[in-house]
Design a protein around this motif. Structure first.
Motif, PDB file in Angstrom:
ATOM      1  N   LEU A  73       0.838  -1.196   0.000  1.00 46.04           N
ATOM      2  CA  LEU A  73       0.000   0.000   0.000  1.00 46.04           C
ATOM      3  C   LEU A  73       0.878   1.253   0.000  1.00 46.04           C
ATOM      4  O   LEU A  73       0.615   2.209  -0.734  1.00 46.04           O
ATOM      5  N   VAL A  74       1.920   1.241   0.816  1.00 43.33           N
ATOM      6  CA  VAL A  74       2.841   2.369   0.860  1.00 43.33           C
ATOM      7  C   VAL A  74       3.477   2.587  -0.505  1.00 43.33           C
ATOM      8  O   VAL A  74       3.575   3.716  -0.996  1.00 43.33           O
ATOM      9  N   ASP A  75       3.894   1.501  -1.147  1.00 45.48           N
ATOM     10  CA  ASP A  75       4.513   1.615  -2.474  1.00 45.48           C
ATOM     11  C   ASP A  75       3.533   2.186  -3.495  1.00 45.48           C
ATOM     12  O   ASP A  75       3.906   2.999  -4.348  1.00 45.48           O
ATOM     13  N   THR A  76       2.275   1.766  -3.410  1.00 39.25           N
ATOM     14  CA  THR A  76       1.256   2.266  -4.343  1.00 39.25           C
ATOM     15  C   THR A  76       1.004   3.758  -4.123  1.00 39.25           C
ATOM     16  O   THR A  76       0.856   4.520  -5.090  1.00 39.25           O
ATOM     17  N   MET A  77       0.963   4.170  -2.860  1.00 35.74           N
ATOM     18  CA  MET A  77       0.769   5.585  -2.569  1.00 35.74           C
ATOM     19  C   MET A  77       1.946   6.413  -3.087  1.00 35.74           C
ATOM     20  O   MET A  77       1.763   7.510  -3.615  1.00 35.74           O
ATOM     21  N   ARG A  78       3.147   5.893  -2.948  1.00 38.21           N
ATOM     22  CA  ARG A  78       4.327   6.618  -3.416  1.00 38.21           C
ATOM     23  C   ARG A  78       4.332   6.772  -4.932  1.00 38.21           C
ATOM     24  O   ARG A  78       4.966   7.674  -5.473  1.00 38.21           O
ATOM     25  N   ALA A  79       3.642   5.880  -5.618  1.00 42.61           N
ATOM     26  CA  ALA A  79       3.607   5.943  -7.078  1.00 42.61           C
ATOM     27  C   ALA A  79       2.621   6.988  -7.596  1.00 42.61           C
ATOM     28  O   ALA A  79       2.637   7.315  -8.791  1.00 42.61           O
ATOM     29  N   ARG A  80       1.760   7.518  -6.723  1.00 45.55           N
ATOM     30  CA  ARG A  80       0.815   8.553  -7.141  1.00 45.55           C
ATOM     31  C   ARG A  80       1.570   9.857  -7.428  1.00 45.55           C
ATOM     32  O   ARG A  80       2.663  10.080  -6.903  1.00 45.55           O
ATOM     33  N   PRO A  81       1.010  10.722  -8.282  1.00 46.04           N
ATOM     34  CA  PRO A  81       1.677  12.003  -8.573  1.00 46.04           C
ATOM     35  C   PRO A  81       1.957  12.788  -7.294  1.00 46.04           C
ATOM     36  O   PRO A  81       1.104  12.886  -6.409  1.00 46.04           O
ATOM     37  N   SER A  82       3.139  13.340  -7.189  1.00 40.23           N
ATOM     38  CA  SER A  82       3.546  14.022  -5.962  1.00 40.23           C
ATOM     39  C   SER A  82       2.712  15.269  -5.681  1.00 40.23           C
ATOM     40  O   SER A  82       2.583  15.689  -4.526  1.00 40.23           O
ATOM     41  N   ASP A  83       2.131  15.872  -6.731  1.00 38.32           N
ATOM     42  CA  ASP A  83       1.325  17.078  -6.527  1.00 38.32           C
ATOM     43  C   ASP A  83      -0.158  16.768  -6.361  1.00 38.32           C
ATOM     44  O   ASP A  83      -0.985  17.674  -6.268  1.00 38.32           O
TER      45      ASP A  83
END
Length: 210
Positions: A73-83
């Motif tokens: 889940l953490v990895d998936t969240m990190r893959a979202r656009p930073s903005d």
């Protein structure tokens, strides 16, 4: 040397995953009593000693897969656009994620019964949610530039999100609703995002009417 260490670590991770899978399968298919450390080790084709090297208890082994999924889940969240706004990221990720990692409704119903009936499972279940909670707090802190330990917001929001996931899963697993699990999660997230509005009280039933 680096390759050798990498291969060793991958083998250890594979053994841990195999033990966890065996433990979960035994519980789901034969019940919690069947998921002894010895039976788990046999199903994973390792020795009981190897089991004890990886897990302190059968309960930890059964629930280890959920902790591992929390990492993804953490990895998936990190893959979202930073903005991307945090709430938008959560709304995009959590409903589909929880449906993918939870699995079959009947399996989760078995887990919920085991948690309700066995103090050891209940305790480990709380530990599991706390670990996932910490993982969520860390990614919230990372996305917002806060401190997961020193700032209150990441920890509060993580606790609320964990409660949304837990409540959605429990309602869904109880077989008291026809709604899909992702829809329950989306509804829970929307309510929290809106400040958890309290509906107006229902009018009392008129006992004089037939």
């Amino acid at each position: 040397m680096t390759v050798e260490v990498s291969l060793r670590e991958r083998k250890k991770l594979a053994t841990r995953a195999a033990l966890s899978h065996a433990a979960w399968t035994l519980m789901v298919e034969q019940g919690l009593d069947a998921a002894t450390p010895e039976a788990i080790a046999e199903a994973a084709n390792v020795s009981p000693r190897t089991f004890r090297n990886y897990f302190a208890s059968r309960e930890e082994a059964i629930l280890a897969g959920l902790v591992r999924q929390g990492t993804s889940l953490v990895d998936t969240m990190r893959a979202r656009p930073s903005d991307e706004p945090l709430w938008d990221s959560l709304t995009q990720v959590l409903p589909s994620f929880v449906s993918a990692f939870i699995g079959e409704r009947d399996d989760i119903a078995v887990l919920m019964r085991a948690v309700g009936d066995n103090p050891g499972m209940r305790a480990q279940h709380l530990v599991t949610y706390e670990r996932v909670n910490q993982q969520i707090a860390e990614i919230i802190a990372e996305r917002t530039g806060m401190d997961a330990e020193g700032d209150m917001t990441p920890r509060l929001l993580a606790s609320v999100l964990a409660a949304v996931l837990r409540t959605s899963i429990e309602i869904w697993a109880s077989d008291q609703t026809d709604r899909a699990l992702p829809d329950l999660v989306r509804d829970g997230l929307a309510q929290v995002r809106d400040g958890l509005p309290i509906p107006a009280p229902r009018p009392p039933l008129d006992s004089s009417r037939p």
